[in-house]
Design an enzyme around this catalytic site. Sequence first.
Site, PDB file in Angstrom:
ATOM      1  N   ALA A   1      -1.184   1.373  -2.464  1.00 44.33           N
ATOM      2  CA  ALA A   1      -0.981   1.108  -3.887  1.00 44.33           C
ATOM      3  C   ALA A   1       0.400   1.582  -4.290  1.00 44.33           C
ATOM      4  O   ALA A   1       0.858   2.626  -3.835  1.00 44.33           O
ATOM      5  CB  ALA A   1      -2.026   1.831  -4.725  1.00 44.33           C
ATOM      6  N   ASP A   2       1.052   0.811  -5.117  1.00 47.48           N
ATOM      7  CA  ASP A   2       2.291   1.296  -5.719  1.00 47.48           C
ATOM      8  C   ASP A   2       2.001   2.012  -7.018  1.00 47.48           C
ATOM      9  O   ASP A   2       2.664   2.976  -7.370  1.00 47.48           O
ATOM     10  CB  ASP A   2       3.279   0.139  -5.917  1.00 47.48           C
ATOM     11  CG  ASP A   2       3.871  -0.247  -4.575  1.00 47.48           C
ATOM     12  OD1 ASP A   2       3.177  -0.960  -3.823  1.00 47.48           O
ATOM     13  OD2 ASP A   2       4.977   0.225  -4.252  1.00 47.48           O
TER      14      ASP A   2
END
Lengths: 353, 353
Positions: A247-248
């Site tokens: 995930a960013d």
Amino acid sequence: MATLQAIKYNDGQLEILDQLLLPESCTFIPIFNVEDAWAAIREMKVRGAPAIAIVGCLSLAAELRKLAAPDTKEELCRLVKEKLDYLVTSRPTAVNTQLAAEACVKLCTQLTANASVDVAEAKDAVVKSLEATLADDMADNLAIGEHGASAIMKKTATKDKIRILTHCNTGSLATAGYGTALGVIRSLHKASKLDQVYCTETRPYNQGSRLTAFELVYEKIPATLVCDSMAAAAMKQFKIDAVIVGADRVAANGDTANKIGTYQLAVLAKSHDVLFYVAAPFSSIDFQIPNGQSIPIEERPHSEMTHTGSIRTAAAGINCWNPGFDVTPAELITGGIITEKGVFKPDQLAPPQ
Amino acid sequence: MATLQAIKYNDGQLEILDQLLLPESCTFIPIFNVEDAWAAIREMKVRGAPAIAIVGCLSLAAELRKLAAPDTKEELCRLVKEKLDYLVTSRPTAVNTQLAAEACVKLCTQLTANASVDVAEAKDAVVKSLEATLADDMADNLAIGEHGASAIMKKTATKDKIRILTHCNTGSLATAGYGTALGVIRSLHKASKLDQVYCTETRPYNQGSRLTAFELVYEKIPATLVCDSMAAAAMKQFKIDAVIVGADRVAANGDTANKIGTYQLAVLAKSHDVLFYVAAPFSSIDFQIPNGQSIPIEERPHSEMTHTGSIRTAAAGINCWNPGFDVTPAELITGGIITEKGVFKPDQLAPPQ
């Protein structure tokens, strides 16, 4: 076999593996200051939300070590904040650099308010906290790996071995080491539970084929490369058990921004009854934003899609759409969000007290 | 502007556009005989199910024109059958070459049985029927374009303009000209109904970015290139109205084998409430096979995934899975199957009487 290490830091000397040269060549380049780090992040010599934040922090630590202490702690604060604000602009989507910057500015403010600390001591404390990001992230990743592997092994207890699909690169090359989604895969492999991992090419930048494939071959984890277009066919043909991605940035409701292509993998996983997990340090969860609609999505240069090196792979004159990320709605994250604090269903996320 | 023409045939002289050199260079190469055609098809200098069959037929016509008539019609039959059987082996998934071969062998048998036809006349008749494939396919494609565009315009009558997503190349470069799925898009554009067409890269061979993008730029059709991983994000963001793809082979129940990635586009279209159409000549429907499970799927070389030209794009030593095609179940073909005979729901398909 030693785990791949892509960020090397010793006594103010920072070197990073230039990922643009992979898989052809394994070359380390020095980073002397935040300008070097900003450029390396923007050019994607280093990428992956945790690694970006760590390289940013370490580049500032390296720079501060070489500087004489400013005259006042206020001046130190101003300098640190200015450098960190600049680092945050290198890639807008990931939250990690911003959070690291906020924590560091908060520390500066506390040190400034504390009359018993002089400016030299304050500088040392800031440097130490920036340097700690490397070891902290490594420890977090090992915990993510353990939590994720045990959750998935519980869900697939009736099976001897399982098949995992992953996207982009979330391994030693994206973090301080070990990795997030790829850390979970490493832990499953160590536990002899992994039959095969399928990694997607991850167009247009090929983080899967260049980087994840490199790590998997390096550590002899049984792996098969597929094109992004083959994900559904692979789910069907190989009866994949789970998709694990990084995930960013995760919004408060669990909506997750990650590498472009993640959203469609989640849709495909749901329609093939395949568990879908996000693995990320807890710091990737941004409780400031209620849902994915508020996450800024970076658009990247068309040249990433039209050329491979000097070879033109798209017709001259064609318009391109090249978003770097997309947002996966929380309801598609059927397995859960794996963090160093445990595995959470999207609706169970809560800010630390 | 003239439509792009990739197969040129005049009086036994056959030339094809070498698609491997696109988009860098637009070069025609001569095809003197079936061996040349087989090699060009295998190396993908020409691709697309209809184009493969036409180039095969025209190569045999060119070869027969240069040959003295055999001593007997039986010998002519044997020769023609042997050459056609060989051509069929060049790519196993598409049915078009096989159907063209069967039709030609049937004609040979009829001519042999007809005592009023001598061997030279039989040879001429065979050559003429092989040569007719080019004009016949062109006429079929124009009809596919008209049927498809009018069906889609009826379904989207409340909208001024619509957005279409397509995969692989199904245009002038895959057919005698105009195209199947891309023919429908051409017809929608001519009718001023098209806002934008999104074409996928179509990894690993980049038929979308190299070939479809080339055709769209050439004919100034408003178009945007997306990576295969961006299809779902594009459907959501741009509110795409319909996906239109080609077919290599359609089973009797409507299950459709087409370029790898088609299946997942169909799944994504369904989950985004986007109409999904297959456009193909009626001859692509193989009533001999009941459903998609019986369609052979060609696996292609790993080098297509690991290299772009001489540039390595995947880590050395990584295993690859490279199926050339996948099968889309009939129930996902929500719009219908567009042919020169009209648009059919998958369960309405019936062999010609």
